[in-house]
Design an enzyme around this catalytic site. Structure first.
Site, PDB file in Angstrom:
ATOM      1  N   VAL A 138       0.831  -1.201   0.000  1.00  0.00           N
ATOM      2  CA  VAL A 138       0.000   0.000   0.000  1.00  0.00           C
ATOM      3  C   VAL A 138       0.871   1.258   0.000  1.00  0.00           C
ATOM      4  O   VAL A 138       0.380   2.365   0.163  1.00  0.00           O
ATOM      5  CB  VAL A 138      -0.940   0.004   1.241  1.00  0.00           C
ATOM      6  CG1 VAL A 138      -1.919  -1.164   1.189  1.00  0.00           C
ATOM      7  CG2 VAL A 138      -0.149  -0.018   2.562  1.00  0.00           C
ATOM      8  N   HIS A 168      -4.463  -4.264  -2.294  1.00  0.00           N
ATOM      9  CA  HIS A 168      -4.804  -3.943  -0.900  1.00  0.00           C
ATOM     10  C   HIS A 168      -4.958  -2.445  -0.658  1.00  0.00           C
ATOM     11  O   HIS A 168      -4.846  -1.987   0.483  1.00  0.00           O
ATOM     12  CB  HIS A 168      -3.733  -4.525   0.050  1.00  0.00           C
ATOM     13  CG  HIS A 168      -3.764  -6.027   0.125  1.00  0.00           C
ATOM     14  ND1 HIS A 168      -2.788  -6.775   0.745  1.00  0.00           N
ATOM     15  CD2 HIS A 168      -4.664  -6.925  -0.356  1.00  0.00           C
ATOM     16  CE1 HIS A 168      -3.087  -8.066   0.659  1.00  0.00           C
ATOM     17  NE2 HIS A 168      -4.213  -8.183  -0.023  1.00  0.00           N
ATOM     18  N   CYS A 228     -14.193   7.383   3.559  1.00  0.00           N
ATOM     19  CA  CYS A 228     -15.182   7.423   4.646  1.00  0.00           C
ATOM     20  C   CYS A 228     -15.500   5.979   5.059  1.00  0.00           C
ATOM     21  O   CYS A 228     -15.776   5.133   4.215  1.00  0.00           O
ATOM     22  CB  CYS A 228     -16.428   8.137   4.145  1.00  0.00           C
ATOM     23  SG  CYS A 228     -17.766   8.066   5.340  1.00  0.00           S
ATOM     24  N   GLY A 266       9.095 -11.026  -2.870  1.00  0.00           N
ATOM     25  CA  GLY A 266       9.016 -10.413  -1.545  1.00  0.00           C
ATOM     26  C   GLY A 266       7.683 -10.604  -0.862  1.00  0.00           C
ATOM     27  O   GLY A 266       7.226  -9.729  -0.138  1.00  0.00           O
ATOM     28  N   SER A 284       5.357 -13.582   1.408  1.00  0.00           N
ATOM     29  CA  SER A 284       5.354 -14.919   2.019  1.00  0.00           C
ATOM     30  C   SER A 284       4.307 -15.794   1.345  1.00  0.00           C
ATOM     31  O   SER A 284       4.297 -17.010   1.538  1.00  0.00           O
ATOM     32  CB  SER A 284       5.095 -14.809   3.521  1.00  0.00           C
ATOM     33  OG  SER A 284       3.930 -14.053   3.746  1.00  0.00           O
TER      34      SER A 284
HETATM   35  P1  OAD Z   1       5.248 -10.827   4.621  1.00  0.00           P
HETATM   36  O1  OAD Z   1       5.871 -10.060   5.730  1.00  0.00           O
HETATM   37  O2  OAD Z   1       4.285 -11.899   4.962  1.00  0.00           O
HETATM   38  O3  OAD Z   1       6.390 -11.489   3.725  1.00  0.00           O
HETATM   39  C1  OAD Z   1       7.512 -10.773   3.299  1.00  0.00           C
HETATM   40  C2  OAD Z   1       8.345 -11.664   2.396  1.00  0.00           C
HETATM   41  O4  OAD Z   1       9.371 -10.868   1.848  1.00  0.00           O
HETATM   42  C3  OAD Z   1       9.013 -12.838   3.102  1.00  0.00           C
HETATM   43  O5  OAD Z   1       8.845 -13.995   2.285  1.00  0.00           O
HETATM   44  C4  OAD Z   1      10.500 -12.440   3.125  1.00  0.00           C
HETATM   45  O6  OAD Z   1      11.368 -13.546   2.959  1.00  0.00           O
HETATM   46  C5  OAD Z   1      10.591 -11.570   1.912  1.00  0.00           C
HETATM   47  N1  OAD Z   1      11.654 -10.558   1.950  1.00  0.00           N
HETATM   48  C6  OAD Z   1      12.064  -9.787   2.966  1.00  0.00           C
HETATM   49  N2  OAD Z   1      13.029  -8.941   2.590  1.00  0.00           N
HETATM   50  C7  OAD Z   1      13.240  -9.198   1.261  1.00  0.00           C
HETATM   51  C8  OAD Z   1      14.091  -8.665   0.261  1.00  0.00           C
HETATM   52  N3  OAD Z   1      14.972  -7.692   0.523  1.00  0.00           N
HETATM   53  N4  OAD Z   1      14.007  -9.178  -0.987  1.00  0.00           N
HETATM   54  C9  OAD Z   1      13.146 -10.175  -1.290  1.00  0.00           C
HETATM   55  N5  OAD Z   1      12.316 -10.710  -0.403  1.00  0.00           N
HETATM   56  C10 OAD Z   1      12.340 -10.223   0.846  1.00  0.00           C
HETATM   57  O7  OAD Z   1       4.583  -9.737   3.652  1.00  0.00           O
HETATM   58  P2  OAD Z   1       3.472  -9.965   2.516  1.00  0.00           P
HETATM   59  O8  OAD Z   1       3.625 -11.284   1.876  1.00  0.00           O
HETATM   60  O9  OAD Z   1       3.498  -8.755   1.661  1.00  0.00           O
HETATM   61  O10 OAD Z   1      -2.136  -7.557   4.290  1.00  0.00           O
HETATM   62  O11 OAD Z   1       2.153  -9.971   3.382  1.00  0.00           O
HETATM   63  C11 OAD Z   1       0.937 -10.124   2.701  1.00  0.00           C
HETATM   64  C12 OAD Z   1      -0.146  -9.346   3.378  1.00  0.00           C
HETATM   65  O12 OAD Z   1      -0.194  -9.715   4.764  1.00  0.00           O
HETATM   66  C13 OAD Z   1       0.063  -7.845   3.419  1.00  0.00           C
HETATM   67  O13 OAD Z   1      -0.375  -7.204   2.240  1.00  0.00           O
HETATM   68  C14 OAD Z   1      -0.735  -7.436   4.623  1.00  0.00           C
HETATM   69  C15 OAD Z   1      -0.274  -8.507   5.564  1.00  0.00           C
HETATM   70  O14 OAD Z   1      -1.034  -8.744   6.672  1.00  0.00           O
HETATM   71  C16 OAD Z   1      -3.031  -6.770   4.911  1.00  0.00           C
HETATM   72  O15 OAD Z   1      -2.729  -5.933   5.735  1.00  0.00           O
HETATM   73  C17 OAD Z   1      -4.434  -7.030   4.473  1.00  0.00           C
END
Ligand code: OAD
Length: 251
Positions: free
Chosen positions: A109, A125, A133, A193, A195
């Site tokens: 975001v 997202h 609102c 990047g 999970s």
């Molecule tokens: P996560 O925190 O779950 O995952 C981050 C990923 O990035 C992990 O797999 C890390 O290994 C990887 N990572 C970290 N640093 C990195 C780098 N320099 N290069 C490459 N990879 C790297 O974050 P998201 O998968 O984005 O949703 O999480 C998904 C959603 O869960 C978010 O959009 C948010 C969260 O709760 C909402 O808030 C609705």
């Protein structure tokens, strides 16, 4: 030098990137980590290591404690505004220049892809810089600052909230539809990047794989793997993506 900092790119992947006509990319918090923004699930520095999602990222949490939620997002909005896109964001801009059909689907975001210069960005997202609102679901550009936290909607007097998707809420319909179409029709799909555990975004990778695309997963957890049309690359996206671009389109 370790592989992480001088990654060797699999030849098959370099060729697949060079020849790709339709690319879809799914990004998550990890792509912004090298800009200085925390991810969600890093056990030490992740946002969910210090906060529980259900206290901050649900409509129920907002109803229960609107000030806490508003202030948490306001802090993250400030952080996002203060950092700059990194080499991974810029490498995706470069890829978009070379490929006829390129869709960048992000769960982030923070707006960093657009600030880097990517054009076809689909925000699954929402965007933390926008405000809407809570009652009417209408995005607002301005409102009167009366000192109330959260501020009030100038139209209906309801509470204002960030225009992000919270747990339990639907993804923006058009954005998700575009993402599905891009994943289903691409010949190369990147998951960078993330999970890959939050649905429905996570299933886009499975969809692309099912439809026969070459899949590239880049994060810090996967072990390196090359297996047919599946590539797992372990390391920082800010190193891997520029190396991949240089290999696919040498100057
Ligand atoms: P996560 O925190 O779950 O995952 C981050 C990923 O990035 C992990 O797999 C890390 O290994 C990887 N990572 C970290 N640093 C990195 C780098 N320099 N290069 C490459 N990879 C790297 O974050 P998201 O998968 O984005 O949703 O999480 C998904 C959603 O869960 C978010 O959009 C948010 C969260 O709760 C909402 O808030 C609705």
């Amino acid at each position: 030098m370790s592989e992480t900092f001088s990654p060797t790119m699999p030849l098959g992947l370099v060729e697949a990137l060079h020849n790709a006509r339709r690319i879809a990319v799914l990004t998550g918090a990890g792509i912004s980590a090298e800009s200085g923004l925390p991810t969600f699930r890093d056990p030490m520095t992740g946002l969910w290591a210090s906060y529980r999602p259900e206290e901050l990222a649900t409509p129920q949490a907002f109803r229960r404690n609107p000030r806490l939620v508003w202030e948490w997002y306001a802090k993250r909005r400030e952080m996002a505004a203060q950092v700059a896109p990194n080499a991974a964001h810029l490498a995706l801009v470069e890829i978009e220049r070379h490929v006829p059909a390129f869709t960048l689907i992000t769960q982030n975001v923070d707006g960093l892809h657009q600030r880097a210069g990517s054009h076809n960005v689909v925000e699954l997202h929402g965007n933390i810089a926008r405000t809407k609102c809570f009652d009417e679901d209408v995005v607002l550009d301005s409102w009167e600052g009366t000192g109330e936290v959260p501020p009030r909607c100038p139209r209906c007097g309801g509470m204002l909230r960030p225009d992000v998707v919270w747990f339990g809420e639907q993804l923006p319909e058009q954005a998700f539809q575009t993402a599905i179409e891009a994943a289903a029709n691409c010949d190369l799909f990147f998951s960078i990047g993330t999970s890959g555990i939050v649905e429905p975004a996570a299933s886009l990778t499975q969809l692309a794989r099912h439809m026969g695309a070459t899949i590239v997963i880049i994060n810090l957890e996967v072990a390196r793997l090359v297996e047919g049309k599946l590539y797992h690359l372990n390391g920082p996206a800010g190193k891997i993506l520029p190396a991949l671009v240089r290999a696919a389109w040498p100057q």
